[in-house]
Design an enzyme around this catalytic site. Sequence first.
Site, PDB file in Angstrom:
ATOM      1  N   ASP A 191       0.846  -1.197   0.000  1.00  0.00           N
ATOM      2  CA  ASP A 191       0.000   0.000   0.000  1.00  0.00           C
ATOM      3  C   ASP A 191       0.884   1.251   0.000  1.00  0.00           C
ATOM      4  O   ASP A 191       0.391   2.373  -0.105  1.00  0.00           O
ATOM      5  CB  ASP A 191      -1.009  -0.003   1.159  1.00  0.00           C
ATOM      6  N   ASP A 205      -1.083  -6.231  -0.290  1.00  0.00           N
ATOM      7  CA  ASP A 205      -1.419  -5.515   0.942  1.00  0.00           C
ATOM      8  C   ASP A 205      -2.911  -5.240   0.993  1.00  0.00           C
ATOM      9  O   ASP A 205      -3.500  -4.784   0.004  1.00  0.00           O
ATOM     10  CB  ASP A 205      -0.703  -4.153   0.949  1.00  0.00           C
ATOM     11  N   GLU A 211       8.751  -4.150  11.036  1.00  0.00           N
ATOM     12  CA  GLU A 211       9.267  -2.878  10.515  1.00  0.00           C
ATOM     13  C   GLU A 211       9.811  -1.973  11.617  1.00  0.00           C
ATOM     14  O   GLU A 211       9.142  -1.722  12.633  1.00  0.00           O
ATOM     15  CB  GLU A 211       8.133  -2.153   9.748  1.00  0.00           C
TER      16      GLU A 211
HETATM   17  O1  KIV Z   1       3.468  -1.172   1.779  1.00  0.00           O
HETATM   18  C1  KIV Z   1       4.638  -1.535   1.864  1.00  0.00           C
HETATM   19  O2  KIV Z   1       5.476  -1.240   1.000  1.00  0.00           O
HETATM   20  C2  KIV Z   1       5.034  -2.322   3.024  1.00  0.00           C
HETATM   21  C3  KIV Z   1       6.494  -2.503   3.245  1.00  0.00           C
HETATM   22  C4  KIV Z   1       6.993  -1.331   4.009  1.00  0.00           C
HETATM   23  C5  KIV Z   1       6.817  -3.777   3.916  1.00  0.00           C
HETATM   24  O3  KIV Z   1       4.213  -2.747   3.785  1.00  0.00           O
END
Ligand code: KIV
Length: 273
Positions: free
Chosen positions: A53, A92, A191
Amino acid sequence: MGETKPRPSKKVTTKSLQRMKLRGQSITALTAYDHLMAELLDAAGIDMILVGDSAAMTVQGKHTTVTVTMEEMLYHAKIVTKGVDRALVVGDMPFLSYQVNPDEALRNAGRLVKESHVEAVKLEGGIKICPTVERIVDAGIPVMGHLGLTPQSIHKFGTYQVRATDPEEADEVRRDAEALQRVGVFGIVLEKVPAALGTRISKDLDVPVIGIGAGPGCDGQILVTHDMLGLYTRFHPRFVRRYAELAGQMRTAFERYAADVRSGDFPSEDESY
Ligand code: KIV
């Protein structure tokens, strides 16, 4: 792609990631939002491609990830999966597509799998979202967790600073990770937490832990592709190693093109019919 040679190896599944952890082989992961980037990552042998996302920031120019919609994630995921043969593609789930209730979460996870062909979904959160994770996993959709700095909660945190630096929050993250494992996640993104916590959680869990700013002790690493290419330059967290400086190179190319058109140097005779 003409220049990139596909790696002749087997399709990556959630089970292969598990085996990689058992063998002590580091898992490689990066984000993609479009077909061309996905094809390049797959040809380079990246194990897991996340349709993040983060598209809200890298593609749409927003300041946070919270605004991206289900329809937009479906669009990005559809064009990414078309470019991938080998890597595991994870989609995501955008903010508010899974927080309202487990039924709605399952419906949206199902849409990502059915309509865009991702092979797994990723959700942010710990113990509180376990009933939702369980519901999605029970329906046969692999789920990846995301703990530590969870960008969809940026307005609650108020800052993108490193998380879990105090023992209470570190314990909470460990308990969240264990709870997610119990309800069946196949892996967890961790993270921006101290490296010692990344190592500890990776050692304690059976499922792979993919770190982003969580130190070298994790079972694998993920970065936002636009960050590691030096394309997204609004900020540069210390966990991002830049493998290229594409923003500068692209700007130079655009300026050279404009100068050549203005001077009449482009197109030449050779570039004309
Ligand atoms: O949305 C994204 O790019 C992520 C990464 C930071 C793992 O969730």
